[in-house]
Design an enzyme around this catalytic site. Structure first.
Site, short mmCIF file in Angstrom:
data_model
loop_
_atom_site.label_atom_id
_atom_site.label_comp_id
_atom_site.label_asym_id
_atom_site.label_seq_id
_atom_site.Cartn_x
_atom_site.Cartn_y
_atom_site.Cartn_z
N ASP A 279 -9.68 -4.73 -4.74
CA ASP A 279 -8.86 -3.67 -4.16
C ASP A 279 -9.14 -2.38 -4.92
O ASP A 279 -9.02 -2.35 -6.15
CB ASP A 279 -7.38 -4.05 -4.27
CG ASP A 279 -6.47 -3.14 -3.49
OD1 ASP A 279 -6.83 -1.97 -3.24
OD2 ASP A 279 -5.36 -3.59 -3.13
N SER B 139 0.83 -1.20 0.00
CA SER B 139 0.00 0.00 0.00
C SER B 139 0.87 1.26 0.00
O SER B 139 1.63 1.47 -0.94
CB SER B 139 -0.96 -0.06 1.19
OG SER B 139 -1.98 0.88 1.10
N HIS C 172 -7.99 -5.22 -0.41
CA HIS C 172 -6.74 -4.47 -0.26
C HIS C 172 -5.82 -5.19 0.73
O HIS C 172 -6.18 -5.42 1.88
CB HIS C 172 -7.04 -3.06 0.22
CG HIS C 172 -5.83 -2.20 0.32
ND1 HIS C 172 -5.02 -1.93 -0.76
CD2 HIS C 172 -5.28 -1.53 1.38
CE1 HIS C 172 -4.03 -1.14 -0.38
NE2 HIS C 172 -4.15 -0.89 0.91
#
Length: 337
Positions: A265, A170, A295
């Site tokens: 995601d 991320s 995610h």
């Protein structure tokens, strides 16, 4: 297309029932909770540390150690070190954690990074870079750049540099790419030979998949990413500045990368676009797209998460072998393992 450019797409054809059940549980849990933006930042951080949010609580590795790198600004940058349990030290994987540049810490990732260290024989160095909003851009990237330089220059004790990889999840994947670009452009250096980039956010002006995801909070929703960006990037910066949004950067001269993302995601486009641009710039790229993966689905126990972790380890093992094989043999020296 030059022979040095490789794009490998691994897409599982069937939908994943286990991940679909997990997604339903995550969405229901988050829908039952107040918005994280209704609490002070320190309260959300404490809840995350205690496992009261969507992610599992901390499970610190008993063998992890922390060293501090003195930074130019007078502060110290903590680096959490995990060494392979069998004593191997074949190289170092520099890791940046996720959390929207505001949350998270290196210790959160101990279980997954322990498995990666033991599977690959690489030492793992995970960085506790400064967080927004107390320390907005460029503080976090500056810390990541400083640690990467120190590692490459051999200034981090007992961390081998024969093979260097970089990566994160991320926001950590974003910081990994920003760091690679800074090393190339500011220092004329590319010491890292592999990049492991999991569900990164590479365009902070927001890609279509982020803008169109909507209000359902499946780990993150559209508003969450916007809130992260507003707290991380001061208004004086252009969100399409390549140092802010590396999707808009010149990408030539970067190491082979493994990109991973799930189809559920909201950062799906970021990975698809960045992997294509990585390849188009003449670099090597491998892309794994997991149907029904939310995610950073690897943070939750599932068969798909286990497969993804194995693919990351395999990628790093293959890259280390390629680098070792490419080095000229020294007369009288033992063959590289």
């Amino acid at each position: 297309m030059g022979s040095g450019m490789v794009l490998s797409e691994t897409v599982f054809a069937a939908r994943d029932d286990e991940l679909r059940r997990l997604n339903a549980e995550i969405a229901a849990f988050q829908a039952s909770r107040p918005s994280p933006w209704s609490f002070p930042v320190d309260v959300v951080r404490a809840a995350r540390r205690q496992g009261l949010g969507v992610f599992p609580g901390l499970a610190p590795d008993a063998q992890a150690i922390t060293l501090d790198l003195p930074a130019a600004g007078g502060h110290a940058i903590p680096i959490r070190i995990l060494r392979p349990a069998d004593g191997r030290a074949l190289g170092t994987y520099l890791h940046f954690h996720g959390g929207g540049w505001m949350f998270g810490e290196a210790v959160e990732n101990d279980p997954r990074l322990r498995r990666l260290a033991d599977a690959t024989g690489l030492c793992v160095a995970s960085v506790d870079y400064r967080l927004a909003p107390e320390h907005p851009f460029p503080a976090g990237p500056d810390d990541c750049e400083a640690v990467a330089l120190a590692l490459a220059e051999g200034r981090l004790p007992d961390l081998p540099t024969a093979f260097l990889a970089i990566g994160g999840e991320s926001a950590g994947a974003h910081l990994s790419v920003v760091t690679l670009l800074r090393l190339r452009d500011r220092h004329g250096a590319m010491p890292f030979q592999a990049a492991n980039l999991v569900a990164g956010c590479y365009d902070l002006s927001l890609t279509p998949s982020v803008r169109n995801f909507g209000a359902e909070r499946l780990i993150l929703n559209t508003d969450d990413v916007g809130e992260f960006v507003r707290r991380f990037v001061p208004q004086t910066f252009d969100l399409r500045d390549p140092d802010v949004s590396p999707l808009h950067a010149r990408l030539d001269g970067l190491p082979p990368a493994l990109f991973g993302v799930g189809t559920r995601d909201l950062l799906l486009d970021d990975t698809l676009f960045m992997s294509a641009r990585w390849l188009a710039a003449g670099n090597r790229a491998e892309l794994r797209v997991q149907p029904d993966g939310c995610h950073v689905y690897e943070a939750f126990a599932s068969e798909a998460g286990t497969r993804s972790e194995r693919a990351m380890a395999d990628f790093l093992i293959r890259r280390r072998a390629e680098v070792a094989a490419s080095r000229p043999a020294t007369v009288g020296a033992p063959a590289a393992d």
